[in-house]
Each structure stands twice: as structure tokens, then as C-alpha cells.
Design a protein around this motif. Sequence first.
Motif, PDB file in Angstrom:
ATOM      1  N   GLU A  15      11.534 -27.177  42.973  1.00  0.00           N
ATOM      2  CA  GLU A  15      11.283 -28.602  42.751  1.00  0.00           C
ATOM      3  C   GLU A  15      12.059 -29.466  43.743  1.00  0.00           C
ATOM      4  OE1 GLU A  15       9.154 -30.603  40.468  1.00  0.00           O
ATOM      5  OE2 GLU A  15       8.261 -28.688  41.026  1.00  0.00           O
ATOM      6  N   ILE A  16      13.262 -29.050  44.089  1.00  0.00           N
ATOM      7  CA  ILE A  16      14.048 -29.793  45.084  1.00  0.00           C
ATOM      8  C   ILE A  16      13.339 -29.742  46.437  1.00  0.00           C
ATOM      9  CG2 ILE A  16      16.218 -29.840  46.372  1.00  0.00           C
ATOM     10  CD1 ILE A  16      17.544 -28.772  43.742  1.00  0.00           C
ATOM     11  N   VAL A  17      12.854 -28.585  46.828  1.00  0.00           N
ATOM     12  CA  VAL A  17      12.134 -28.465  48.098  1.00  0.00           C
ATOM     13  C   VAL A  17      10.860 -29.302  48.047  1.00  0.00           C
ATOM     14  CG1 VAL A  17      10.984 -26.886  49.693  1.00  0.00           C
ATOM     15  CG2 VAL A  17      13.155 -26.234  48.635  1.00  0.00           C
ATOM     16  N   ARG A  18      10.196 -29.333  46.904  1.00  0.00           N
ATOM     17  CA  ARG A  18       9.009 -30.194  46.761  1.00  0.00           C
ATOM     18  C   ARG A  18       9.373 -31.645  47.061  1.00  0.00           C
ATOM     19  NH1 ARG A  18       7.221 -33.769  43.207  1.00  0.00           N
ATOM     20  NH2 ARG A  18       8.816 -33.281  41.658  1.00  0.00           N
ATOM     21  N   LEU A  19      10.505 -32.113  46.515  1.00  0.00           N
ATOM     22  CA  LEU A  19      10.943 -33.486  46.770  1.00  0.00           C
ATOM     23  C   LEU A  19      11.286 -33.694  48.242  1.00  0.00           C
ATOM     24  CD1 LEU A  19      13.243 -34.071  43.669  1.00  0.00           C
ATOM     25  CD2 LEU A  19      10.969 -35.060  44.069  1.00  0.00           C
ATOM     26  N   LEU A  20      11.980 -32.724  48.836  1.00  0.00           N
ATOM     27  CA  LEU A  20      12.367 -32.844  50.242  1.00  0.00           C
ATOM     28  C   LEU A  20      11.145 -32.924  51.164  1.00  0.00           C
ATOM     29  CD1 LEU A  20      15.320 -30.292  50.337  1.00  0.00           C
ATOM     30  CD2 LEU A  20      15.487 -32.791  50.354  1.00  0.00           C
ATOM     31  N   LYS A  28       7.267 -32.353  57.952  1.00  0.00           N
ATOM     32  CA  LYS A  28       7.388 -31.724  59.266  1.00  0.00           C
ATOM     33  C   LYS A  28       8.499 -30.683  59.321  1.00  0.00           C
ATOM     34  CE  LYS A  28       5.759 -35.900  61.499  1.00  0.00           C
ATOM     35  NZ  LYS A  28       6.152 -37.080  62.268  1.00  0.00           N
ATOM     36  N   ARG A  29       9.483 -30.769  58.416  1.00  0.00           N
ATOM     37  CA  ARG A  29      10.626 -29.865  58.545  1.00  0.00           C
ATOM     38  C   ARG A  29      10.828 -28.917  57.379  1.00  0.00           C
ATOM     39  NH1 ARG A  29      14.496 -34.983  58.831  1.00  0.00           N
ATOM     40  NH2 ARG A  29      14.367 -35.633  56.679  1.00  0.00           N
TER      41      ARG A  29
END
Length: 152
Positions: A15-20, A28-29
Amino acid sequence: MTMNIRLATREDVSEIVRLLADDDLGKKREQYEDPLPKAYYSAFEAIDSDRNNLLIVAEIGDNIVGCLQLTYITYLTYQGGKRALIEGVRIDSKYRGKGVGKIMLNWAIAKSKEDGCHLVQLTTDKKRPEALEFYKQLGFVPSHEGLKLFLE
């Protein structure tokens, strides 16, 4: 709106990566895919085991709606002072403009003060002028010029 702020767990990494990844720069990153690249879990383990790093999530109900990383830096200037660095602030696009970021940042500022910091600093990409204005409204001042050197 009742919001809970807590330390992130390994189960929150996706979920954190989803937000990022949930903005033009993040797309892009980041690699938000299933399964997530193992590097995200390795990074979480390193952050989680470091007493000078806190990875925070904000929840509304069962949904993670925000995250940030708070890092404490002890240094010799300011008579052996300690500062806090706020990084990776992201709010779910459905919750932007609803006060989630303000609550999270005020929590991080209060936590930094409680933990003995004399200064809180952060950076924001120049491609995010709305974020810069948001941070100014919270009392941050653009007192320094920041530079980065990417080592890729």
C-alpha cells in the motif's frame, strides 16, 4: 473523519508503494506491481530495524491513505543537535485536500520535538509547486537551497 497514525508494518509495504506511485513523478520511478520487487521489502527491513527511522502510515477505517518517513540525524553542529528529516510524504489521490497531509505533518513535527529535535527539514520536487505551498502553510520556510547528485 477519524484517522489513525501508526508505524508501518511489513504488511503495509504494498500500500505504501501504491501511494508512492500515485502521481506523475512516482509513476516514473516506482514499480507498483504484484508481486512487488523484493527491494521494497529489503528497504522496509532496513528502515524498520533503524531506531533513527520511522515509517508512518495514516489510516481511515481499513484504508491506508497516507505515508511518510521520519529520519533523525544527530550531528556535531548546534552543539551536538538532532534534526528530523521528513521524506516520502504521499497522500492517496482520493484524500488530497481533505486535511490528511496536515494531520500527518503536524504529527511528525510533534514527534520530532518530543524526541529532542531542534529542527525539522524536508525537500520537495520543484515539479510539485502545490506541495511547496502546502509546506509553507505549515510554517516551513525556504531558507536553504537544496541540491542532489544522483549516483546512477
